[in-house]
Design a protein around this motif. Structure first.
Motif, short mmCIF file in Angstrom:
data_model
loop_
_atom_site.label_atom_id
_atom_site.label_comp_id
_atom_site.label_asym_id
_atom_site.label_seq_id
_atom_site.Cartn_x
_atom_site.Cartn_y
_atom_site.Cartn_z
N SER A 111 67.67 84.77 30.43
CA SER A 111 66.58 83.99 31.56
C SER A 111 66.91 82.46 31.14
O SER A 111 67.01 82.23 29.70
CB SER A 111 65.29 84.32 31.06
OG SER A 111 64.43 83.60 31.71
N TYR A 119 62.92 80.76 37.18
CA TYR A 119 63.82 80.87 36.38
C TYR A 119 65.18 81.34 36.72
O TYR A 119 65.04 82.16 37.72
CB TYR A 119 63.40 81.69 35.14
CG TYR A 119 62.34 81.26 33.99
CD1 TYR A 119 62.75 80.54 32.82
CD2 TYR A 119 60.92 81.54 34.30
CE1 TYR A 119 61.74 79.91 32.23
CE2 TYR A 119 60.02 80.77 33.51
CZ TYR A 119 60.38 80.14 32.53
OH TYR A 119 59.55 79.61 31.49
N SER A 171 65.04 83.85 39.65
CA SER A 171 63.66 85.04 39.71
C SER A 171 62.42 84.18 40.42
O SER A 171 62.43 82.99 40.52
CB SER A 171 63.64 85.46 38.46
OG SER A 171 63.10 84.47 37.67
N GLY A 172 61.43 84.91 40.72
CA GLY A 172 60.49 84.52 41.43
C GLY A 172 59.65 83.45 40.65
O GLY A 172 58.82 82.68 41.03
N SER A 173 59.99 83.77 39.14
CA SER A 173 58.93 82.83 38.35
C SER A 173 59.58 81.60 37.80
O SER A 173 59.20 80.81 37.02
CB SER A 173 58.98 83.52 36.87
OG SER A 173 59.98 83.79 36.27
#
Length: 150
Positions: free
Chosen positions: A115, A66, A62-64
């Motif tokens: 996550s 993670y 994901s972009g964060s």
């Protein structure tokens, strides 16, 4: 001798028709219970729920920073997710939830989002399949397969 015959006739008991009726009713009840267990109609009433994976899940970055895994699990009852980790690594989940906001699987199909932190020890390859071990509140674990999509 006639006195003895009279004593036998005066004894009371169930007639043949009543006995046959009781046996038929008992047989029908037993048959219904056997059919109920055979087709899993009473599965929600007893023991721990059974949780299985539906299809293959996905794993993506994901972009964060993670890794996010999405899997569909089918459960026969309510049970909570208490842990998740990628098998063969030391990577454990930061967060997990069932779509809808909780971490409880309910009877039927449930979409679960997990996550994982991005670490130097886990470098997945696109197209590869990984195993995730999901721990449940009843003490059981479910192994699910996810494919890394990048």
């Amino acid at each position: 001798m006639p006195l003895k015959l009279k004593a036998k006739r005066s004894k009371k008991g169930l007639s043949g028709a009543v006995t046959a009726l009781i046996l038929v009713i008992a047989s029908v009840i037993i048959a219904l219970v056997v059919v109920g267990f055979a087709f899993g109609l009473f599965g929600a009433l007893g023991g721990t729920p059974t949780v299985t994976q539906v299809g293959t899940g996905t794993l993506y970055k994901s972009g964060s920073g993670y890794y996010t895994a999405t899997v569909t699990l089918h459960s026969t009852g309510n049970v909570q997710i208490v842990s998740a980790s990628i098998v063969g690594t030391s990577v454990t989940a930061n967060a997990f939830s069932v779509v809808g906001g909780s971490n409880t699987l309910t009877a039927g199909a449930n979409t679960v989002v997990i996550s994982f932190p991005s670490t130097n020890t886990f470098n997945p390859q696109p197209g590869s399949t990984y195993q995730i071990s999901i721990g449940l509140s009843d003490g059981t674990t479910v192994q699910v397969a996810v494919t890394y999509t990048g």
